[in-house]
Design a protein around this motif. Sequence first.
Motif: not given
Length: 461
Positions: A417-420, A436-437, A440-443
């Motif tokens: 899945v694409f994440r900006r 926090g975008t 977006g991504l998380s840890v």
Amino acid sequence: MSSGKKIARYRKRKSINIGFLVFLIIFVYVLISVSIYLTKDHLTIYEVKEGSTSDDSLYTGIIFRDEEIINTSIAGYINYYHGDGDRVSKNSTIYSVDENKDSYDLIGNSENSVSLSPEDTIKLKNEITGFQKNYEDSNYKSVYDFKYNMENSVLEIVNNSKLAKLQSVLKDNGTSSTFKVVKSKTSGVITYSVDGMEGLAVDSVTAENFKSDSYKKTQLRTMDLIEKGRPVYKIVKNDNWSIVLLLDKEQYKKLNDKKSVRIIFSDDGLSTTVPISVYQKGTDYFAKLDLDKFMIRYINQRFINVEIEVNAAEGLKIPVSSIVEKEFYQIPLEYFTIGGDSGSNGLIKETYKDNGDVDYVFVPADIYYRDEKYGYIDARLFESGDRIHNEKTDKQFNISQKQTLEGVFNVNKGYAVFRRIEVLYENEEYCIIKKGTEYGLSVYDHIALDGRTAVEQKIIY
């Protein structure tokens, strides 16, 4: 009785070995599968972690202070009453001078000896321990600094003891004509070394001044006879000080637009943020750091090593190889609405029935990124030229304008899945992205290590 006919052997009909054929098919299948596996790009997973990074560079700087050398007005034997780095007020007793050493002879003839207090013992132990911990063969000059510091500490202990004895002995013997006490004319921090660079101005610094091979520091504390007009101590009048750095052209470019930087003192790891000014002088480049604290900490140093953090960033750390680009349609924010069975965000698409009537269909559409005017949606949801409708204003918009965003493929759910992402800092191997975008991504998210090996929405297991 024979009939005379020949008996011919019957040739058996050949039959196919089904087992062998099945084995052959399986063998060919395995061979092809192994060949495909060995030749195709494999998906490797990377776990997202928090991180920070910067382009740190090590510089050697020259320290400048508001310092004044004090000379003695008479010859004699000097006795000091303050330690190196002590802060003194105006009219404080700094040293005494005995022209013919009579006062010291009186002290020498007395039976009292110098004894170490618990505080004196701790101070000497700390000096030795600090030297042992920080000693490196590559920095042999530190041995001389240690020798100087130990001499200063011992002389301070001895002289403090002498001061008490002098007051008693001189009072008992009435011998004071050759003995004079000198007080400070100004407040500040005193030190007992000179190096000939006290008169050097910041705007007069050249590249030659950074050649420390010929640098020589002279210790002023001694028990020998001091001639008239010779330096006896140096006083630093305030806590404001500067460090001038010699830069190369690339370092100059990196620092040229900076107003302040974070620096780390290599000697002890102390860090602080300071103003910086960068300038060119002929073919040489310089930077000046201005400080108003920690001056006493480095009072006996003229040259100092500092690291400067440039382009520092904190966020999520990911490999550069995982970054991919994806096209998105730009949609005016006013056209987004809430709808569908799940109450999700989306757009209303205009379609036409078989009879030509207009029909409106809600299409769920996640906003991967938004600016002041547009929301960015997956380009696979619509075709160029599709028309969307705004129910509130009854306006229409033709979808056509695309924009590219950077991102990675998240594989937490077993498919890509694409994440900006928003890159804050990047080097050859890793980059730091903003936390926090939106979308977006998380840890601890799992992403494709090499973005080229992942196919969006394709199962990876």
